[in-house]
Write a protein that holds these residues in place. Structure first.
Motif, PDB file in Angstrom:
ATOM      1  N   ALA A   1       3.965  -2.839 -15.675  1.00  0.00           N
ATOM      2  CA  ALA A   1       4.129  -2.200 -14.375  1.00  0.00           C
ATOM      3  C   ALA A   1       5.078  -1.013 -14.437  1.00  0.00           C
ATOM      4  CB  ALA A   1       4.629  -3.216 -13.353  1.00  0.00           C
TER       5      ALA A   1
ATOM      6  N   ASP B   1       4.135   2.986 -14.741  1.00  0.00           N
ATOM      7  CA  ASP B   1       3.898   3.927 -13.640  1.00  0.00           C
ATOM      8  C   ASP B   1       4.907   5.064 -13.649  1.00  0.00           C
ATOM      9  OD1 ASP B   1       2.811   4.728 -10.922  1.00  0.00           O
ATOM     10  OD2 ASP B   1       4.873   4.242 -10.379  1.00  0.00           O
TER      11      ASP B   1
ATOM     12  N   LEU C   1      -0.337   0.586 -12.021  1.00  0.00           N
ATOM     13  CA  LEU C   1       0.458  -0.625 -11.863  1.00  0.00           C
ATOM     14  C   LEU C   1       0.169  -1.661 -12.935  1.00  0.00           C
ATOM     15  CD1 LEU C   1       0.079  -1.152  -8.003  1.00  0.00           C
ATOM     16  CD2 LEU C   1       1.782   0.215  -9.235  1.00  0.00           C
TER      17      LEU C   1
END
Length: 468
Positions: free
Chosen positions: A129, A132, A154
């Motif tokens: 994650a 990003d 994500l």
């Protein structure tokens, strides 16, 4: 020449709201409402479970829009609204009920430390994650799906465990198929040109206008049927239940609407307050291109299962309003609401006897079915209730059997705003513009919630008034 004639096809919340608004126009037309079912309200209805009224369809109304608040004032409902009595919810995944991170907007966690504490995703998923923040800006077409917009940034785990159950859950669908532009336009507007999802969503959250004083999500003491009852009591219309419409044709001067019983109604304007596929069937003889565009809007089959348990079935008190279930976990239920926790004690139906379930009983409502998952459709109500109970035992650790249960089936109930939805809708409306007097309202088009249906119906009524 007599007063303008308007026929509203469909007596759900959209049709009733349109009829109500039409009756309040300065030069109100004569309005006829035709409903195929034996009752009004559509998917807004209640079950009596254990002697208590429990919503069988939508169980909340978002009143952030001033037009919705004003309508509640007009209907005399503002004084009776009730707010949720608990906060917070959970995600059932990785073998436990895990708290939804408090800083979550449209399924996107705004603070990764809150996501880490929740345990919803694994450590590898959490590490992915963070990509990003360093990935380059991505290009998107004019109407990307939520999957194309969010998953590459994500990571699959955050998308599947948070975004999909939250945003997909609203539509009983899959977020990877939903159109970002149509399902969550506010997200699409800020994310399409953005580089970082997290940073952009944080900035967007900080800029969001302050909500008006008081709750924004509400219900009523007797459930959402209060809206239907108030509209029905105040509309100035000729209402016919058990009146399915079988054809709509154009006469020399007016539209002609014919019911299954052979009754004919003339109309200057027709408001189609029926699901898109039903509207398409009525429009096919008038404009096949418009009908094809509406027929291309898919719908999901869903059911709500209400179960009543003795308080002794719970090892500990419930903290929160319920939980969501990610589709990737392949469970039978897709979500669960702890009704007493969310809305307080449900209204008891007077029966002349004592409360059949007692003040200590717990009412739980679960949802089954989503777009692409129809395994429940061929089951009996008893089989659905048994399967639901088994998963509540797994997720919540319930003990004992339910005291009472009710299953409400909603076939073809939830429209799916899949990628390309806006183009399909624009094509249909462009064609209908060539047939003056035909109007669309309902959840199938621009907003699936009850609030959106109310606002759109009022706008269509205003359009009819302006064209009179």
């Amino acid at each position: 020449m007599g007063p303008r004639q308007v026929v509203v096809i469909g007596g759900g919340v959209s049709g009733l709201a349109a009829a109500y608004a039409l009756g309040r126009l300065p030069h109100a037309p004569e309005v006829t409402v035709l409903e195929a079912a034996p009752r009004l309200g559509g998917k807004i209805d209640a079950n009596v479970v254990g002697g208590r009224l429990v919503d069988a369809g939508p169980d909340a109304l978002l009143i952030r829009d001033p037009a919705v608040r004003a309508l509640l004032d007009e209907l005399g409902l503002s004084a009776s609204i009730k707010a949720p009595t608990a906060r917070g919810s959970f995600v059932w995944t990785r073998g436990a009920l895990r708290p939804l991170p408090p800083s979550t907007l449209f399924g996107v966690p705004l603070r990764l430390r809150d996501l880490a504490r929740s345990g919803i995703v694994s450590w590898p998923g959490l590490l992915r994650a963070t990509g990003d923040f360093v990935l380059p800006r991505m290009r998107h077409d004019a109407d990307p799906s939520l999957g194309r917009l969010l998953r590459p940034r994500l990571g699959r785990e955050v998308f599947d465990k948070l975004v999909d159950p939250m945003l997909g859950g609203i539509y009983a669908g899959r977020a990877n198929l939903l159109s970002a532009r149509s399902a969550v336009p506010e997200v699409a507007a800020v994310l399409a040109p953005a580089r970082s999802v997290y940073l952009t969503m944080r900035e967007s959250a900080a800029r969001r206008p302050t909500s008006p004083a008081g709750p924004t999500l509400i219900n009523f003491p007797g459930g959402m049927s209060a809206i239907i009852e108030a509209l029905q009591a105040r509309i100035n219309a000729d209402v016919h239940c058990d009146s399915a419409v079988v054809s709509v044709t154009r006469g020399k001067r007016r539209w002609k609407v014919v019911t299954a019983a052979g009754r004919t109604f003339k109309a200057d304007d027709i408001v189609f307050a029926t699901p898109a596929h039903e509207t398409a069937a009525l429009l096919r003889a008038i404009d096949a291109i418009a009908a094809d565009a509406l027929d291309a809007i898919p719908y999901a089959n869903v059911a709500n299962v209400t179960l009543v348990y003795p308080a002794s079935a719970l090892d500990k008190s419930l903290q929160g309003t319920g939980f969501l279930v990610p589709a990737v976990d392949d469970r039978f239920i897709v979500g669960c609401t702890w009704m007493d926790q969310k809305w307080g004690r449900a209204v008891l139906i007077p029966s002349g006897s004592e409360d059949p379930i007692g003040d200590e009983a717990v009412i739980i409502r679960a949802s089954v079915g989503r777009h692409g998952d129809d395994r429940w459709v061929t089951m009996t109500d008893e089989e659905i209730a048994i399967r639901t109970h088994a998963e509540l035992v797994l997720s919540m650790g319930l003990k004992g059997r339910p005291l009472s249960s009710a299953v409400r089936r909603w076939p073809h109930a939830m429209p799916q705003y899949t990628a390309g939805h806006a183009d399909r809708l624009a094509a249909a409306e462009s064609r209908l513009a060539q047939h003056p007097g035909l109007h669309l309202v309902g959840a199938g088009y621009r907003g699936i919630g009850v609030a959106s249906c109310l606002v759109k119906s009022q706008a269509v009524a205003a359009t009819i008034g302006a064209n009179a």
